[in-house]
Design a protein around this motif. Structure first.
Motif, short mmCIF file in Angstrom:
data_model
loop_
_atom_site.label_atom_id
_atom_site.label_comp_id
_atom_site.label_asym_id
_atom_site.label_seq_id
_atom_site.Cartn_x
_atom_site.Cartn_y
_atom_site.Cartn_z
N VAL A 169 0.85 -1.18 0.00
CA VAL A 169 0.08 -0.04 0.16
C VAL A 169 0.97 1.26 0.01
CG1 VAL A 169 -1.78 1.27 1.24
CG2 VAL A 169 -1.92 -1.23 1.22
N ILE A 170 0.86 1.95 -1.09
CA ILE A 170 1.61 3.34 -1.40
C ILE A 170 0.73 4.42 -1.00
CG2 ILE A 170 3.23 4.14 -2.78
CD1 ILE A 170 4.25 1.58 -2.12
N SER A 171 1.25 5.31 -0.17
CA SER A 171 0.59 6.63 0.26
C SER A 171 1.30 7.65 -0.54
CB SER A 171 0.61 6.69 1.80
OG SER A 171 0.12 5.97 2.51
N PRO A 172 0.67 8.31 -1.38
CA PRO A 172 1.51 9.29 -2.44
C PRO A 172 1.93 10.41 -1.74
CG PRO A 172 -1.07 9.60 -2.57
CD PRO A 172 -0.83 8.32 -1.85
N ALA A 173 2.98 11.16 -2.27
CA ALA A 173 3.63 12.08 -1.66
C ALA A 173 2.82 13.32 -1.47
CB ALA A 173 5.02 12.57 -2.32
N TYR A 174 1.76 13.48 -2.22
CA TYR A 174 0.81 14.67 -2.16
C TYR A 174 -0.73 14.42 -2.09
CZ TYR A 174 0.65 12.53 -6.55
OH TYR A 174 0.44 11.74 -7.76
N HIS A 175 -1.41 15.42 -1.39
CA HIS A 175 -2.90 15.45 -1.30
C HIS A 175 -3.49 15.67 -2.75
CE1 HIS A 175 -3.53 15.12 3.10
NE2 HIS A 175 -2.21 15.43 3.05
N SER A 176 -4.42 14.73 -2.88
CA SER A 176 -5.31 15.05 -4.08
C SER A 176 -6.64 15.92 -3.80
CB SER A 176 -5.74 13.73 -4.90
OG SER A 176 -6.72 13.22 -3.79
N ALA A 177 -6.77 16.38 -2.83
CA ALA A 177 -7.77 17.12 -2.19
C ALA A 177 -7.56 18.70 -2.40
CB ALA A 177 -8.32 16.95 -0.74
N PHE A 178 -6.36 18.87 -2.23
CA PHE A 178 -5.75 20.39 -2.67
C PHE A 178 -4.33 20.54 -3.18
CE2 PHE A 178 -5.02 19.01 1.67
CZ PHE A 178 -3.48 19.29 1.76
N ASP A 179 -4.07 21.47 -3.78
CA ASP A 179 -2.75 21.50 -4.44
C ASP A 179 -1.89 22.71 -4.14
OD1 ASP A 179 -4.20 23.00 -6.18
OD2 ASP A 179 -3.82 21.73 -7.64
N SER A 180 -2.48 23.72 -3.13
CA SER A 180 -1.80 25.14 -3.03
C SER A 180 -2.12 25.06 -1.59
CB SER A 180 -2.43 25.88 -3.85
OG SER A 180 -3.75 26.15 -3.59
N VAL A 181 -1.41 26.42 -0.79
CA VAL A 181 -1.61 26.69 0.50
C VAL A 181 -3.08 27.21 0.60
CG1 VAL A 181 -0.90 28.17 2.43
CG2 VAL A 181 0.87 27.39 0.75
#
Length: 530
Positions: free
Chosen positions: A269-281
C-alpha cells in the motif's frame, strides 16, 4: 540395502558432522553468489552470522551508555524504568559530556515555585494539561484542551500491531493523554476510551471513496459515531520521509487492515507524496475550514520542515483571512517509526530544534502564535528535552518511539520487516502473543505520569507553576568552544510569545478539558509510583 544401513549406523556423530561440513564446503565452492563463502568455504558463514547479529552486539556489548543512536542505552533505560515503575534515578553524577555542542542547560531559580495548599498539583503532580485550547480562536463547535502535555504521536494500526495500539490507547485513557491514530484509519483498537486525534494522510485511509479520493461523508459519519475523536490532523509530511509518502508492505496487510483502510490485500500500500484534495496553500486553508465546518472539530496540520517559503505563505494567508489551522505539529527530521531510504532518513528535512524555531518565528512575526497550539515531535520524550521544547514555544509534545519503548520495544529497528521481536510493530500473531495488554497499558500510564511529574519538578525548580511559562531565557545551549553557551533567545533570535496562563486550577475547570479526566485515577497512579 542392509549393508548400507549397517554402514550408516556405524558412522559416529562426529563423523556425521565432518560429512555435513564437507558437503557445505563443496556447495560454498560451487555457488557463485557470495565471494566470501566461495573463497573461504564454511568459515565464510561466520562473517554473515556476525553481520546479522551486529546491531544486537553493538546495542548490548560494544556501544557505551551514551553512544548508540537513535536512542542510547541511558535514554532507553530511563523509559523502561519509568514505564515499569522502577527506580529511574542515576547516581554519582552525569556521564554526559556537558561541554558538547547542542548540550542544553535549564536555568533554575534561586527560589523554586511553592505549591500552595489546595493546589491541583499538591496531591497530583502528574496533572499537567495544555495551557491552550485547540479551536478556541477559530470558534470551532467542539474546542479541545488536551488534558496532558505529552501524548502519543501518529502511529498507524498496520505499522503497529493491534495489541500495541490497544495497549497505548488504554494507557492514554489511564493517564489522560490523547492518541493520534496515524494515517492508517480509525481501528477498533483506537476505541478503548482515550481521546483520539484522527489523522488524514495523503491516501485518506478510512475516509476514502472507491476511487481513493477524500470522502467528507465518511469523515462526518466517523466523527458523529465516535465522540472520542476530539481533533483532526492533516498530515502534509513526516520527519522520517518528508515528501515521499508511506509504504505498508503486503506482508503486513491482514483482512482487518484491508477493511479499515479500504485497500486490497496482497499488494504493497503506497501513500502518495501529495494530497489530491488540494494543491496549494490556499487550497489547504479551504480544506481545513471545510472539515472544521462539517465536523465541528479543531483541525490542524503536521509537517516536517525544509524550505520556509510555504510557511511564509501560510502565515500571510492566515493573517489576511483571519482563520487557519487550530494546531500545528512540527516533526523533526530525525526520523521516526516510519521506514525510509537512508537518503531520506539521513538528509531530507531539518532536525526538530531548527524546524520548530524557524516556523515559530514566522508565526510570531505575523502575530499569529496566540491562535495556534504548537505541538512538538522529535525525540522529545524526556523531561529536560520537554522543558527545552516549551521554552522554544511548544504547547504539547507528541512521542512515538518513546511510547513504543514504554510497551516493550527494544529498538530492534525491524519495524518495516514484519519481524519485530517484541510484537509491537508486526502483524505476526505469534510475535504479538507475548504482549499483555493490561500490563503494557499500565506501563504507558506510568511513563506518561512520571514524565509529567519530572517535567513539573523542573518547572517548579525554575520558579514557575506550569511549563507554558518557560521563556527562552530559561535554557542555554552550547554552540561551540568559542561561543560556549548562549540562551535560546540569543541562539535562535526570537522570544516566544507569552501564553495567557492564569493558573492550573483554571485549566482544571475548563469545560473543554479532554482526557475523560479522572483525578482520582491519576492520584492512584501517583500513589502506585510512590
Amino acid at each position: 540395502m542392509q549393508p548400507l544401513l549397517d554402514f550408516l549406523s556405524a558412522i559416529s556423530w562426529w563423523q556425521w558432522i565432518l560429512i555435513l561440513l564437507f558437503v557445505i564446503g563443496i556447495i560454498d565452492i560451487i555457488q557463485k553468489k557470495h565471494t566470501i563463502m566461495h573463497n573461504f568455504p564454511i568459515v565464510g558463514h561466520l562473517r554473515y552470522f556476525l553481520e546479522s547479529i551486529g546491531p544486537e552486539l553493538r546495542q548490548y556489548i560494544v556501544a557505551n551508555n551514551r553512544e548508540e543512536l537513535p536512542f542510547n542505552r541511558r535514554e532507553r533505560g530511563w523509559i523502561y524504568a519509568s514505564a515499569k515503575n522502577e527506580n529511574n534515578y542515576e547516581g554519582f553524577g552525569t556521564d554526559q559530556d556537558i561541554y558538547s555542542t547542542h548540550y542544553v542547560f535549564i536555568n533554575n531559580a534561586l527560589l523554586p515555585f511553592k505549591v500552595p495548599a489546595g493546589h491541583p498539583n499538591k496531591k497530583n503532580s502528574g496533572f499537567v494539561p495544555c495551557a491552550k485550547v485547540m479551536g478556541e480562536y477559530n470558534k470551532r463547535k467542539r474546542p479541545f484542551r488536551p488534558a496532558s502535555v505529552i501524548n502519543v504521536s501518529a502511529m498507524s494500526f498496520g505499522s503497529l500491531s493491534a495489541k500495541a495500539i490497544e495497549s497505548l490507547n488504554q494507557g492514554c485513557k489511564l493517564s489522560g493523554a490523547y492518541h493520534n491514530t496515524g494515517e492508517g484509519g480509525f481501528s477498533p483498537y483506537h476505541q478503548m476510551g482515550a481521546d483520539v486525534v484522527f489523522q488524514i494522510g495523503t491516501a485518506y485511509f478510512g475516509v476514502r471513496d472507491e476511487h481513493g479520493n477524500f470522502s467528507m461523508e465518511k469523515l462526518v459519519k466517523m466523527v458523529n459515531d465516535s465522540p472520542q475523536i476530539r481533533a483532526i490532523e492533516i498530515k502534509l509530511s513526516q520527519g522520517a520521509k518528508p515528501g515521499k509518502g508511506g509504504v505498508l508492505p503486503a506482508a503486513k496487510i491482514t483482512k482487518e487492515i484491508s477493511e479499515i483502510r479500504g485497500v486490497p490485500m496482497g499488494k504493497d500500500v503506497i501513500s502518495p507524496a501529495y494530497h489530491s484534495a488540494f494543491d496549494s496553500v490556499e487550497g489547504l486553508l479551504d480544506f481545513i475550514e471545510d472539515i472544521a465546518a462539517n465536523t465541528g472539530l479543531p483541525v490542524g496540520i503536521k509537517s516536517a520542515v525544509g524550505h520556509l517559503n510555504g510557511w511564509h505563505d501560510l502565515a500571510r494567508l492566515m493573517e489576511q483571512r483571519g482563520h487557519g489551522p487550530d494546531f500545528i505539529t512540527i516533526d523533526g527530521g530525525e526520523g521516526g517509526t516510519g521506514a525510509a531510504p537512508p537518503s531520506f532518513a539521513d538528509h531530507v528535512s531539518i532536525p526538530w530544534i531548527y524546524a520548530f524555531s524557524d516556523v515559530y518565528k514566522i508565526f510570531k512575526e505575523n502575530n499569529l502564535t496566540h491562535r495556534i497550539v504548537f505541538i512538538a515531535s522529535g525525540k522529545l520524550g524526556f523531561p529536560a528535552k520537554g522543558a527545552m521544547a516549551f521554552a522554544l514555544g511548544a504547547d504539547c509534545i507528541n512521542v512515538a518511539r518513546e511510547a513504543m519503548m514504554s510497551i516493550g520495544c527494544i529498538q530492534a529497528q525491524s519495524c518495516h520487516t514484519n519481524t519485530c521481536p517484541t510484537g509491537v510493530a508486526t502483524q505476526n500473531k505469534w510475535l504479538q502473543a507475548g504482549i499483555n495488554i493490561d500490563d503494557k497499558a499500565m506501563r504507558t500510564n506510568f511513563y506518561f505520569t512520571k514524565f509529567r511529574k519530572e517535567l513539573l519538578q523542573i518547572t517548579h525548580a525554575c520558579g514557575y507553576e506550569h511549563p507554558c511559562q518557560f521563556t527562552m531565557e530559561d535554557a542555554d545551549i552550547n554552540l561551540s568552544d568559542k561561543n560556549l553557551a548562549k540562551t535560546l533567545a540569543e541562539t535562535f533570535d526570537y522570544m516566544k510569545e507569552e501564553v495567557p496562563f492564569t493558573s492550573v486550577q483554571e485549566l482544571l475547570d475548563c469545560p473543554h478539558l479532554g482526557g475523560n479526566l479522572n483525578l482520582e485515577k491519576l492520584r492512584e497512579t501517583e500513589e502506585a509510583i510512590h
